[in-house]
Design an enzyme around this catalytic site. Structure first.
Site, PDB file in Angstrom:
ATOM      1  N   HIS A  47       0.779  -1.181  -0.003  1.00  0.00           N
ATOM      2  CA  HIS A  47       0.013  -0.027   0.013  1.00  0.00           C
ATOM      3  C   HIS A  47       0.920   1.381  -0.146  1.00  0.00           C
ATOM      4  O   HIS A  47       0.487   2.455  -0.705  1.00  0.00           O
ATOM      5  CB  HIS A  47      -0.735  -0.025   1.363  1.00  0.00           C
ATOM      6  CG  HIS A  47      -1.550   1.108   1.430  1.00  0.00           C
ATOM      7  ND1 HIS A  47      -1.509   2.227   2.447  1.00  0.00           N
ATOM      8  CD2 HIS A  47      -2.864   1.560   0.668  1.00  0.00           C
ATOM      9  CE1 HIS A  47      -2.396   3.073   2.391  1.00  0.00           C
ATOM     10  NE2 HIS A  47      -3.139   2.913   1.432  1.00  0.00           N
ATOM     11  N   GLU A  50       2.008   1.768  -3.468  1.00  0.00           N
ATOM     12  CA  GLU A  50       0.946   2.507  -4.308  1.00  0.00           C
ATOM     13  C   GLU A  50       0.979   3.966  -4.186  1.00  0.00           C
ATOM     14  O   GLU A  50       0.841   4.815  -5.169  1.00  0.00           O
ATOM     15  CB  GLU A  50      -0.322   1.859  -4.011  1.00  0.00           C
ATOM     16  CG  GLU A  50      -1.527   2.379  -4.696  1.00  0.00           C
ATOM     17  CD  GLU A  50      -2.700   2.543  -3.745  1.00  0.00           C
ATOM     18  OE1 GLU A  50      -3.138   3.550  -3.417  1.00  0.00           O
ATOM     19  OE2 GLU A  50      -2.958   1.594  -2.833  1.00  0.00           O
ATOM     20  N   HIS A  51       1.075   4.399  -3.116  1.00  0.00           N
ATOM     21  CA  HIS A  51       1.072   5.802  -2.711  1.00  0.00           C
ATOM     22  C   HIS A  51       2.242   6.480  -3.525  1.00  0.00           C
ATOM     23  O   HIS A  51       2.056   7.629  -3.902  1.00  0.00           O
ATOM     24  CB  HIS A  51       1.270   6.112  -1.190  1.00  0.00           C
ATOM     25  CG  HIS A  51      -0.287   6.199  -0.528  1.00  0.00           C
ATOM     26  ND1 HIS A  51      -0.884   7.259   0.016  1.00  0.00           N
ATOM     27  CD2 HIS A  51      -1.105   5.248  -0.355  1.00  0.00           C
ATOM     28  CE1 HIS A  51      -1.893   7.053   0.607  1.00  0.00           C
ATOM     29  NE2 HIS A  51      -2.219   5.735   0.148  1.00  0.00           N
ATOM     30  N   GLU A 127      -4.177   8.039   7.657  1.00  0.00           N
ATOM     31  CA  GLU A 127      -5.288   7.074   6.793  1.00  0.00           C
ATOM     32  C   GLU A 127      -5.386   5.987   7.871  1.00  0.00           C
ATOM     33  O   GLU A 127      -6.703   5.670   8.147  1.00  0.00           O
ATOM     34  CB  GLU A 127      -4.553   6.608   5.658  1.00  0.00           C
ATOM     35  CG  GLU A 127      -5.555   5.912   4.750  1.00  0.00           C
ATOM     36  CD  GLU A 127      -5.032   5.306   3.566  1.00  0.00           C
ATOM     37  OE1 GLU A 127      -5.758   4.462   2.733  1.00  0.00           O
ATOM     38  OE2 GLU A 127      -3.983   5.745   3.240  1.00  0.00           O
TER      39      GLU A 127
END
Length: 420
Positions: A47, A50-51, A127
Site C-alpha cells: 500500500h 502504491e502511494h 489514513e
C-alpha cells in the site's frame, strides 16, 4: 465487443476489449502483488508503494503526473487489495497512449525521493488513524484477522503504524525488485481502445523487462476466532464471517447466491426480519468475497447496545431457517440480482477493464460472459439449501464486535445456538 489477449516474450500480459460507440477508455496495470504477498516485516508496504507511485518518477514530478492526465480531462488513481495492486486511468480515446505512458512511468520509474517518502508516510499514518476512527471499517480488519489468524491474508492492508513508520527507501525498492516483474503485470483496457496499438506500446515500455518469479503467497487457512472491543459509541457493530469457497471453485456461485438471498437487498431474509419486521437496525447485509484459495461469507449490522444480543441470535436463527426453507423464488431473485449487477456494471469501461484483469489473474484467460451467466443459472435451489445447511451447522466462523457490546453473545454461544 471482442476480448483480445496477448503476452510478450517476457511474460507481460495484455488484455483488452473494444466497446463500440464509446468515446473514452479505461486502462491500467494490475500487479499480482498485494497484502498477502508481504512478509510480516513488510506488512503495509504494498500500500505504501502504491502511494509512492504518484510522488514522482525519473521523468515527471508528482504535480506533472497529475497534470498530464487532468490537462486532458481524465483521472488517474490506484488501489491495493490483498491480492493485487492496480494503477489505472480513464481518458478520452485520443489520449490512451498518453495514459499508458504515464501509468508505465509510475510503475517502472518511481524515484522514491526521501523527502516524499516522509510526506507520504505522514499521509498513510493519518489514513490508519482515520480507519481506527471509523468503526464499520476497522471491524472488518479485525474480522479478517480472526478469520486468518497469524497469516498474511489476515493482516491489514494499511499495515500497523509502527511498521509504516519504519519503512525505508530500500524496503520499497526491494519489494519492487521482488514483485514487479513482467510476469506479475497485466495491462488491461476497455472502451475506445485498439488492441494492436496497445501491444505496440506494451512492447516499447515493458518488453525490455527480464522475467522474474515473484514470491508465492502462503496458502490460506481459515482459523476462526473472536475479537471484541468495548467502546462508548452510538452503535454496537456486529460482523460474522464463515468460511466459503475460493474464486477458482465453481461453488463460489452458490455461495454468492446464498448470501444475496440471505442479506443482499431489501427483499432479503435478514433485511426483512431484522430491519423491517423487528426494527433492530438501519444497516444489515450479507456478502460473499473470495480469494485464490479461500473465501468468506460475511454478515454485518450496526444496532443499539440493548439490541445487539437479539440481533445476533436472530441472525443465527435466520441462517438455520434458510437451510430448511430457502425457496425457488428466492434463489431465482438472487440469481437475477447477481446477473443484473454484473451486466449493469460492465456498461462502464472501468469496471470492464478491472474484470478483464481479474479474470486473467485468476484463470490466465477471460471466460465469456455467457459462460459466467450459465454457471449462475446452473445453481439449483437444492444446492443453495445444501450450502445454507453448511453455513448454519458446521462452517468455521469468526466474530468481531465493536462498541457498546457487553450484551452481545460470544462466538462460542452463537455456535452453540447454531448447533442446537
Amino acid at each position: 465487443m471482442t476480448v483480445r489477449q496477448d503476452q510478450l516474450k517476457n511474460g507481460f500480459r495484455i488484455v483488452s476489449e473494444h466497446m463500440p460507440g464509446l468515446q473514452s477508455a479505461a486502462i491500467g496495470i494490475w500487479v499480482t502483488a498485494g497484502g498477502r504477498h508481504e512478509r510480516i516485516e513488510q506488512n503495509g508496504i504494498a500500500h505504501f508503494l502504491e502511494h509512492m507511485a504518484f510522488k514522482g518518477t525519473r521523468r515527471r514530478s508528482a504535480l506533472q503526473i497529475a497534470e498530464a492526465i487532468e490537462d486532458v480531462g481524465g483521472y488517474i488513481n490506484a488501489y491495493t487489495s490483498r491480492e493485487v495492486t492496480a494503477y489505472y486511468a480513464r481518458v478520452l480515446k485520443d489520449d490512451v497512449a498518453l495514459a499508458m505512458d504515464v501509468i508505465g512511468d509510475i510503475v517502472l520509474n518511481p524515484v522514491f525521493d526521501p523527502r516524499e517518502i516522509e510526506v507520504e508516510r505522514g499521509v498513510i499514518l493519518q489514513e490508519i488513524g482515520q480507519a481506527y476512527d471509523t468503526p464499520d471499517d476497522v471491524i472488518f480488519d479485525w474480522l479478517q484477522e480472526q478469520s486468518y489468524h497469524d497469516q498474511p491474508l489476515g493482516r491489514t492492508i494499511l499495515g500497523p503504524s509502527e511498521r509504516v513508520s519504519a519503512f525505508s527507501r530500500e524496503d520499497l525498492s526491494g519489494f519492487v525488485a521482488e514483485h514487479y516483474g513482467p510476469e506479475q503485470m497485466i495491462l488491461s483496457a476497455a472502451g475506445a481502445v485498439d488492441h494492436d496499438a496497445l501491444m505496440k506500446l506494451a512492447e516499447e515500455m515493458f518488453g525490455h523487462l527480464q522475467p522474474r518469479k515473484g514470491r508465492v503467497a502462503d496458502p490460506a487457512r481459515f482459523t476462526g476466532g473472536e475479537a471484541r472491543q468495548e467502546k462508548d459509541l452510538e452503535q454496537a457493530h456486529f460482523a460474522l464471517a464463515l468460511e466459503s469457497p475460493g474464486y477458482r471453485d465453481d461453488a463460489i456461485y452458490t455461495a454468492q447466491i446464498y448470501s444475496t438471498a440471505l442479506g443482499g437487498g431489501m427483499s432479503s431474509r435478514l433485511f426483512q426480519e431484522v430491519r423491517e419486521t423487528r426494527g433492530l437496525c438501519y444497516t444489515i447485509f450479507a456478502q460473499t468475497g473470495a480469494y485464490a484459495d479461500t473465501g468468506t461469507t460475511t454478515i454485518y449490522a450496526g444496532t443499539s447496545a440493548d439490541q445487539v444480543g437479539e440481533l445476533a441470535t436472530i441472525t443465527i436463527d435466520e441462517m438455520k431457517r434458510a437451510a430448511e426453507d430457502m425457496s425457488a423464488d428466492e434463489v431465482a431473485r438472487a440469481r437475477a440480482q447477481m446477473k443484473a449487477g454484473m451486466l449493469m456494471g460492465l456498461e462502464s469501461p472501468s469496471n470492464r477493464a478491472e474484470r478483464l484483469a481479474r479474470l486473467v489473474q485468476i484463470w490466465d484467460r477471460v471466460p465469456s460472459l455467457e459462460d459466467t451467466v450459465a454457471k449462475i443459472d446452473a445453481v439449483s435451489t437444492e444446492e443453495v439449501r445444501a450450502f445454507a445447511q453448511d453455513m448454519a451447522v458446521q462452517a468455521p466462523a469468526a466474530l468481531a464486535l465493536y462498541g457498546p457490546v457487553l450484551g452481545a453473545p460470544t462466538l462460542e454461544e452463537l455456535l452453540a445456538r447454531r448447533a442446537a
